[in-house]
Structure formats: structure tokens, C-alpha cells
Design a protein around this motif. Structure first.
Motif, PDB file in Angstrom:
ATOM      1  N   PRO A  75       0.802  -1.219   0.000  1.00  0.00           N
ATOM      2  CA  PRO A  75       0.000   0.000   0.000  1.00  0.00           C
ATOM      3  C   PRO A  75       0.846   1.286   0.000  1.00  0.00           C
ATOM      4  CG  PRO A  75      -0.559  -1.403   1.895  1.00  0.00           C
ATOM      5  CD  PRO A  75       0.448  -2.138   1.082  1.00  0.00           C
ATOM      6  N   VAL A  76       1.960   1.286   0.688  1.00  0.00           N
ATOM      7  CA  VAL A  76       2.783   2.496   0.759  1.00  0.00           C
ATOM      8  C   VAL A  76       3.351   2.830  -0.620  1.00  0.00           C
ATOM      9  CG1 VAL A  76       4.818   3.572   1.802  1.00  0.00           C
ATOM     10  CG2 VAL A  76       3.311   2.119   3.180  1.00  0.00           C
ATOM     11  N   GLN A  77       3.843   1.794  -1.300  1.00  0.00           N
ATOM     12  CA  GLN A  77       4.365   2.006  -2.658  1.00  0.00           C
ATOM     13  C   GLN A  77       3.262   2.436  -3.619  1.00  0.00           C
ATOM     14  OE1 GLN A  77       6.488  -1.479  -3.824  1.00  0.00           O
ATOM     15  NE2 GLN A  77       8.422  -0.710  -2.997  1.00  0.00           N
ATOM     16  N   LEU A  78       2.097   1.827  -3.458  1.00  0.00           N
ATOM     17  CA  LEU A  78       0.957   2.175  -4.299  1.00  0.00           C
ATOM     18  C   LEU A  78       0.626   3.659  -4.142  1.00  0.00           C
ATOM     19  CD1 LEU A  78      -1.457   0.989  -6.072  1.00  0.00           C
ATOM     20  CD2 LEU A  78      -2.746   0.932  -3.923  1.00  0.00           C
ATOM     21  N   ARG A  79       0.577   4.130  -2.892  1.00  0.00           N
ATOM     22  CA  ARG A  79       0.164   5.518  -2.617  1.00  0.00           C
ATOM     23  C   ARG A  79       1.178   6.536  -3.102  1.00  0.00           C
ATOM     24  NH1 ARG A  79      -1.474   3.633   3.153  1.00  0.00           N
ATOM     25  NH2 ARG A  79      -3.168   2.273   2.472  1.00  0.00           N
ATOM     26  N   GLN A  80       2.448   6.148  -3.178  1.00  0.00           N
ATOM     27  CA  GLN A  80       3.450   7.089  -3.689  1.00  0.00           C
ATOM     28  C   GLN A  80       3.231   7.409  -5.162  1.00  0.00           C
ATOM     29  OE1 GLN A  80       7.299   5.528  -2.707  1.00  0.00           O
ATOM     30  NE2 GLN A  80       7.016   5.918  -0.524  1.00  0.00           N
ATOM     31  N   ALA A 102       6.069  19.365  -0.128  1.00  0.00           N
ATOM     32  CA  ALA A 102       7.291  18.595  -0.395  1.00  0.00           C
ATOM     33  C   ALA A 102       7.253  17.166   0.146  1.00  0.00           C
ATOM     34  CB  ALA A 102       8.489  19.335   0.190  1.00  0.00           C
ATOM     35  N   THR A 103       6.137  16.786   0.785  1.00  0.00           N
ATOM     36  CA  THR A 103       6.100  15.488   1.481  1.00  0.00           C
ATOM     37  C   THR A 103       6.573  14.314   0.613  1.00  0.00           C
ATOM     38  OG1 THR A 103       4.217  16.284   2.737  1.00  0.00           O
ATOM     39  CG2 THR A 103       4.657  13.932   2.856  1.00  0.00           C
ATOM     40  N   VAL A 104       5.918  14.111  -0.515  1.00  0.00           N
ATOM     41  CA  VAL A 104       6.255  12.924  -1.324  1.00  0.00           C
ATOM     42  C   VAL A 104       7.630  13.076  -2.003  1.00  0.00           C
ATOM     43  CG1 VAL A 104       5.543  11.408  -3.216  1.00  0.00           C
ATOM     44  CG2 VAL A 104       3.853  12.227  -1.571  1.00  0.00           C
ATOM     45  N   LEU A 108      10.717  10.454  -1.756  1.00  0.00           N
ATOM     46  CA  LEU A 108      11.332   9.884  -2.958  1.00  0.00           C
ATOM     47  C   LEU A 108      12.806  10.276  -3.101  1.00  0.00           C
ATOM     48  CD1 LEU A 108       8.416  10.377  -5.535  1.00  0.00           C
ATOM     49  CD2 LEU A 108       9.026   8.291  -4.307  1.00  0.00           C
ATOM     50  N   GLY A 109      13.295  11.130  -2.163  1.00  0.00           N
ATOM     51  CA  GLY A 109      14.717  11.452  -2.136  1.00  0.00           C
ATOM     52  C   GLY A 109      15.180  12.502  -3.144  1.00  0.00           C
ATOM     53  N   TRP A 110      14.271  13.389  -3.566  1.00  0.00           N
ATOM     54  CA  TRP A 110      14.676  14.473  -4.463  1.00  0.00           C
ATOM     55  C   TRP A 110      15.690  15.373  -3.744  1.00  0.00           C
ATOM     56  CZ3 TRP A 110      10.037  17.053  -7.475  1.00  0.00           C
ATOM     57  CH2 TRP A 110       9.301  16.059  -8.129  1.00  0.00           C
ATOM     58  N   ASP A 111      16.606  16.041  -4.516  1.00  0.00           N
ATOM     59  CA  ASP A 111      17.525  16.962  -3.841  1.00  0.00           C
ATOM     60  C   ASP A 111      16.822  18.281  -3.501  1.00  0.00           C
ATOM     61  OD1 ASP A 111      17.998  19.055  -5.876  1.00  0.00           O
ATOM     62  OD2 ASP A 111      18.906  17.395  -7.008  1.00  0.00           O
ATOM     63  N   ARG A 153       0.016  19.690  -3.174  1.00  0.00           N
ATOM     64  CA  ARG A 153       0.708  18.552  -2.558  1.00  0.00           C
ATOM     65  C   ARG A 153       0.462  17.262  -3.347  1.00  0.00           C
ATOM     66  NH1 ARG A 153      -0.738  16.876   3.529  1.00  0.00           N
ATOM     67  NH2 ARG A 153      -2.690  16.413   2.479  1.00  0.00           N
ATOM     68  N   ALA A 154      -0.785  17.082  -3.794  1.00  0.00           N
ATOM     69  CA  ALA A 154      -1.095  15.849  -4.534  1.00  0.00           C
ATOM     70  C   ALA A 154      -0.381  15.799  -5.885  1.00  0.00           C
ATOM     71  CB  ALA A 154      -2.606  15.737  -4.733  1.00  0.00           C
ATOM     72  N   LEU A 155      -0.131  16.980  -6.476  1.00  0.00           N
ATOM     73  CA  LEU A 155       0.520  17.034  -7.787  1.00  0.00           C
ATOM     74  C   LEU A 155       2.039  16.942  -7.701  1.00  0.00           C
ATOM     75  CD1 LEU A 155      -1.528  19.973  -9.379  1.00  0.00           C
ATOM     76  CD2 LEU A 155      -1.425  17.648 -10.297  1.00  0.00           C
ATOM     77  N   ALA A 156       2.591  17.074  -6.473  1.00  0.00           N
ATOM     78  CA  ALA A 156       4.021  17.366  -6.308  1.00  0.00           C
ATOM     79  C   ALA A 156       4.943  16.417  -7.076  1.00  0.00           C
ATOM     80  CB  ALA A 156       4.389  17.389  -4.834  1.00  0.00           C
ATOM     81  N   ALA A 157       4.760  15.121  -6.916  1.00  0.00           N
ATOM     82  CA  ALA A 157       5.708  14.185  -7.537  1.00  0.00           C
ATOM     83  C   ALA A 157       5.217  13.734  -8.907  1.00  0.00           C
ATOM     84  CB  ALA A 157       5.951  12.994  -6.623  1.00  0.00           C
ATOM     85  N   ASP A 158       4.276  14.484  -9.467  1.00  0.00           N
ATOM     86  CA  ASP A 158       3.808  14.230 -10.819  1.00  0.00           C
ATOM     87  C   ASP A 158       3.255  12.808 -11.003  1.00  0.00           C
ATOM     88  OD1 ASP A 158       3.338  15.413 -13.214  1.00  0.00           O
ATOM     89  OD2 ASP A 158       5.267  14.877 -14.106  1.00  0.00           O
TER      90      ASP A 158
END
Ligand SMILES: Nc1ncnc2c1ncn2[C@@H]1O[C@H](COP(=O)(O)OP(=O)(O)OP(=O)(O)O)[C@@H](O)[C@H]1O
Ligand SMILES: [Mg+2]
Length: 263
Positions: A75-80, A102-104, A108-111, A153-158
């Protein structure tokens, strides 16, 4: 084109409940669609949406996201991979607007620089000037501003799939219209798939490539806005569309009366 979300005979009955919140629902949403989900309060919209990212477990049936049975996915991977705007906004109160968005990307380890740029880009997109809003806390925002941060926030990691549960419910008509246009342009520019829950018939017809009309846990019609207006599947949908037409006709009449008065 591939199928983004598929429900196969999905049902949900809450443990302490005497009825099914979602009842034997089957449908498929293709990649790149913007599906609006319309229905009265309590008809099962939020429950349906929450089953897509496993915040609720179905009691029967199978759900697939991008062809994969989600009961077999972590589930955690799915939600990412799925953007989600919850109905009650749900910003983290102890975190600034910037950190919320910036949460996600952080997970995901972005710089740092990429995150800062993305946060400012998104704040600008939802019409909250970054210099003014980046460092505020959710309690220092209006309800509508909080909803816009929730969308950012929902759009952040595309993510390729977006679940939006009445994301514009607390936003005034003018800003709401602007955000709807913004969402349409995000949708046109990307190949994202959207499931967008709303109470608002006008919003559902304006935004949806297809509209799903629900009542009592069931889907009554799932079709393009044009077809729903022209060929309502039954008396319930017809009544809903009539109330929309009456509201629209009334607004036009008022507008022409105001025109005669002012001009
Ligand atoms: N955790 C829960 N436990 C028991 N029943 C629940 C739970 N969550 C929702 N329900 C019930 O399931 C049904 C569907 O609820 P849901 O939240 O999906 O409705 P909705 O269509 O999103 O309504 P609204 O437009 O008011 O947000 C309702 O009758 C509700 O009371
Ligand atoms: Mg709901």
C-alpha cells in the motif's frame, strides 16, 4: 491506450453497517481520462475513491491499477504513485505549506533545490504567491487556500493517477472557476488520469471526459456529459439533469434581465 483503473464486481460493506456502501460496481477508466464522480451525500463516492489507494479494503471483488491487482501491491508504494486530495483537506498542521507540498518528493529522495523549485512552481500554479505562502502554517490560511495547497501537494511528484475528493468544495465561485480551468489545462498537457468527486453537477459536466453518476452505492450511468444530458439512463439521472438545466436557464434569464436593466 491502457486501462488505468479497473473495478471488477467490487463491493464494500462496513463491519458495523446493515447496507453496502458500494454495491457490486464494475467499470474501467482508460489512461488520460478525467472522470468526474457525481452523487448525493452518502452514496459511496469517498469509499469508492479510498479503495483505489487502499485506504479502504473492498469486501468483495478486484481492483486493478495499471493492470495490477492492488491487493497484491504494497500500500505504501501504491500511494506514492497516486496523488490524493482528501475531502477534509488534511494538511499536516505542524508543517509549513512548503513542507506539506514537499512530502512525497522528500520521501522519494529528491535533492533540496529540485524540491524548492517544485514547491514554488506548484504554489504559483494554484495562485498562492510562493514568497507570501511558502512558510505559513495551515492554520494561517483560509479554507479555500488550504484546499489549493492540498491540490499542490497531490501534484508534487507528478503522479500518473490523481484521486480528488471534492477538492474545490470550500473555494468561492471565481477562484473555483480558475482552478477548474487550471485543472483542465493540467489534464490536457499531461497523460494523467483523474478521478474527481464532486457534488456539483455543473463542475462534473464541465470537467469530465466522462461522468459517473452514483446513488446508493451503485453506478447509475457512466458516459460522456453530452450523452448523459441527451440520454439520461433513468428517472433519477433525468431528474438530476433537469435540476441542472433549470438552474442554468434561471441563471441565463437573470443575466439577460440584468443586461436589460444595466444597458
Ligand atoms: N468508516 C465507516 N464506517 C461505517 N460506515 C461508513 C464509514 N465510512 C463511510 N460509511 C458509510 O458509507 C456510506 C458511503 O459513505 P461515503 O463517505 O463514501 O459517501 P460520500 O458519497 O462520499 O458522501 P459525501 O458526499 O457526504 O462525502 C455512507 O452511508 C456512510 O455513512
Ligand atoms: Mg465523500
Amino acid at each position: 491506450m491502457s486501462t488505468a483503473v479497473e473495478f471488477i464486481h467490487v463491493g464494500k460493506k462496513f463491519a458495523d453497517s446493515t447496507y453496502d456502501a458500494v454495491r457490486d460496481v464494475s467499470f474501467a477508466v482508460e489512461e488520460g481520462e478525467l472522470v468526474t464522480i457525481l452523487g448525493t451525500s452518502g452514496c459511496g463516492k469517498t469509499t469508492l475513491l479510498k479503495m483505489v489507494n487502499r485506504l479502504q479494503q473492498p469486501t468483495s471483488g478486484t481492483i486493478k491499477v495499471m493492470g495490477e491487482d492492488i491487493s497484491l501491491v504494497d500500500p505504501v508504494q501504491l500511494r506514492q504513485k497516486i496523488g490524493y486530495v482528501i475531502q477534509q483537506i488534511g494538511l499536516f498542521p505542524h508543517m509549513t505549506v512548503g513542507s506539506n507540498i514537499a512530502t512525497v518528493p522528500k520521501i522519494l529522495g529528491w535533492d533540496k533545490q529540485r524540491i524548492t523549485e517544485r514547491v514554488d512552481e506548484l504554489l504559483t500554479l494554484v495562485n498562492l504567491p510562493p514568497a507570501e505562502f511558502r512558510d505559513r502554517y495551515p492554520a494561517q490560511l483560509s479554507g479555500g487556500q488550504q484546499q489549493r495547497v492540498g491540490l499542490a501537494r497531490a501534484l508534487a511528484a507528478d503522479p500518473g493517477l490523481m484521486l480528488l475528493d471534492e477538492p474545490f468544495g470550500a473555494i468561492d465561485a471565481i477562484n473555483r472557476g480558475n482552478l477548474q480551468d487550471e485543472l483542465l489545462s493540467i489534464h490536457q498537457k499531461s497523460h494523467k488520469t483523474f478521478l474527481f468527486v464532486t457534488h456539483d453537477i455543473m463542475e462534473a459536466l464541465k470537467l469530465g471526459t466522462r461522468v459517473m453518476i452514483m446513488d446508493s452505492g451503485e453506478i447509475w450511468q457512466f458516459d460522456t456529459p453530452e450523452n448523459i444530458l441527451k440520454h439520461p439512463a433513468d428517472a433519477y439521472v433525468e431528474k438530476l439533469m433537469d435540476s441542472f438545466r433549470q438552474g442554468y436557464a434561471f441563471a441565463l434569464e437573470r443575466k439577460s434581465m440584468a443586461g436589460e436593466r444595466d444597458g
